[in-house]
Design an enzyme around this catalytic site. Sequence first.
Site, PDB file in Angstrom:
ATOM      1  N   GLY A  47       0.821  -1.204   0.000  1.00 38.34           N
ATOM      2  CA  GLY A  47       0.000   0.000   0.000  1.00 38.34           C
ATOM      3  C   GLY A  47       0.851   1.248   0.000  1.00 38.34           C
ATOM      4  O   GLY A  47       2.087   1.198   0.040  1.00 38.34           O
ATOM      5  N   GLU A  48       0.169   2.381  -0.048  1.00 37.35           N
ATOM      6  CA  GLU A  48       0.854   3.669  -0.089  1.00 37.35           C
ATOM      7  C   GLU A  48       0.038   4.684   0.692  1.00 37.35           C
ATOM      8  O   GLU A  48      -1.195   4.688   0.638  1.00 37.35           O
ATOM      9  CB  GLU A  48       1.024   4.134  -1.538  1.00 37.35           C
ATOM     10  CG  GLU A  48       1.874   5.381  -1.683  1.00 37.35           C
ATOM     11  CD  GLU A  48       2.287   5.652  -3.123  1.00 37.35           C
ATOM     12  OE1 GLU A  48       2.981   6.643  -3.362  1.00 37.35           O
ATOM     13  OE2 GLU A  48       1.902   4.836  -3.994  1.00 37.35           O
ATOM     14  N   MET A  51       2.894   9.240   4.062  1.00 36.60           N
ATOM     15  CA  MET A  51       4.305   9.276   4.448  1.00 36.60           C
ATOM     16  C   MET A  51       5.190   8.424   3.558  1.00 36.60           C
ATOM     17  O   MET A  51       6.401   8.566   3.581  1.00 36.60           O
ATOM     18  CB  MET A  51       4.461   8.812   5.899  1.00 36.60           C
ATOM     19  CG  MET A  51       3.967   9.822   6.914  1.00 36.60           C
ATOM     20  SD  MET A  51       4.256   9.259   8.591  1.00 36.60           S
ATOM     21  CE  MET A  51       6.039   9.125   8.598  1.00 36.60           C
ATOM     22  N   GLY A  52       4.629   7.511   2.812  1.00 32.60           N
ATOM     23  CA  GLY A  52       5.468   6.652   1.986  1.00 32.60           C
ATOM     24  C   GLY A  52       4.736   5.395   1.585  1.00 32.60           C
ATOM     25  O   GLY A  52       3.507   5.377   1.489  1.00 32.60           O
ATOM     26  N   ASP A 167      -4.012  10.085  16.330  1.00 32.34           N
ATOM     27  CA  ASP A 167      -4.758   9.737  15.113  1.00 32.34           C
ATOM     28  C   ASP A 167      -5.461   8.399  15.290  1.00 32.34           C
ATOM     29  O   ASP A 167      -5.350   7.505  14.446  1.00 32.34           O
ATOM     30  CB  ASP A 167      -3.825   9.709  13.908  1.00 32.34           C
ATOM     31  CG  ASP A 167      -4.582   9.845  12.580  1.00 32.34           C
ATOM     32  OD1 ASP A 167      -5.755  10.274  12.604  1.00 32.34           O
ATOM     33  OD2 ASP A 167      -4.015   9.527  11.524  1.00 32.34           O
TER      34      ASP A 167
END
Length: 364
Positions: A47-48, A51-52, A167
């Site tokens: 996944g993406e 943050m990266g 979060d």
Amino acid sequence: MRCDSCGTDAPPSAYCPACGGARPHAQRDPLVGTMLTERYEIVERLGEGGMGRVYRAIQRGLDRPVALKVIAPERAHAPELSARFVAEARALSKLNHPNIVRVLDFGRATVADGELMFLAMELLSGEDLRAAMHPGELLPVVACADIVVQVLAALAEVHHAGIAHRDIKPDNIRLTSRRDGRHRVKLIDFGVARHAEGSKVTRSGFVVGTPEYMAPEAAMGVAEGPESDLYAAGVVLFELLTGRPLFEGTPVEVLRKQISAPRPDPRSVSKRPLPDALAEVCARAIAIEPERRFPTAHAFAQALLRASAEAGWVTRAGAAFPSIRPARAIDATSTLVPARARATMTVTPVLPLVGRDAVLEELR
């Protein structure tokens, strides 16, 4: 990423999980198939995010599957992004709890396009809580309570270490399967965590987090702490119990509602009947004023466990909260069991060590 053969949307990988067809476009990622620091062989991209990227990799030597979170070389020089990445590594390195994703390694590596930062973590199976919350379907009330108690167990450890997650939301709550059929919760993504000693990535007055789960003080840009995490856990509980978000609208509208809008009673908006005690715990957890909420994760969990007992369930307190003791008999295989099922349960008694003085002496 959509499969060219069957059209299924799934994370990037070499083969479609639905039809098994090859996905040549998934191989375009230059890191797939490479070795990082001569220890990690990157197998596929999972996944993406902001943050990266996250990859599945094999740690050579131990032959252990791991999750690698990396900042791509083209973004590694962004100061705030790098600082958030380091903050996540620092936060996770201080935590060791069964309900928190475990960090294994952190460092920098040189690749063809330059230098990148990476974070190696345990590879989790299952899905996140968001994916488990199917539209039109509700998880059993006992499962909702169990999940939130485990989130609170994780938060108790996080807050004890002087960290605020900032979060908490279903997307960052991972559900992994256990052999007893229950879910084990894993809290993930500490990219915007704040440390008690004052180190932070975001500047004062800036809003950090997801509007739908942000406490009023966080929505106003005030430096938030553990109390904001507990509020977010309360919003997650509300959504699990009722099948609807606490507030809806544009991000700005939701933030305004978080600050001052009256909180709906879970019983009045739920798609199913809710026990009064459980609804009252949920209502207290999402109060506007921090002083009206639960002061600690432990107190929140205790109230949730008591509410479940009043509702006729048997609740087992796990090792995460050893001081919580249920008032009724405990079933050895289930965390939350309907009271009507207790009569059919067989509980194996604990036998005392009688006539085993030699064994006890050897142990001493």
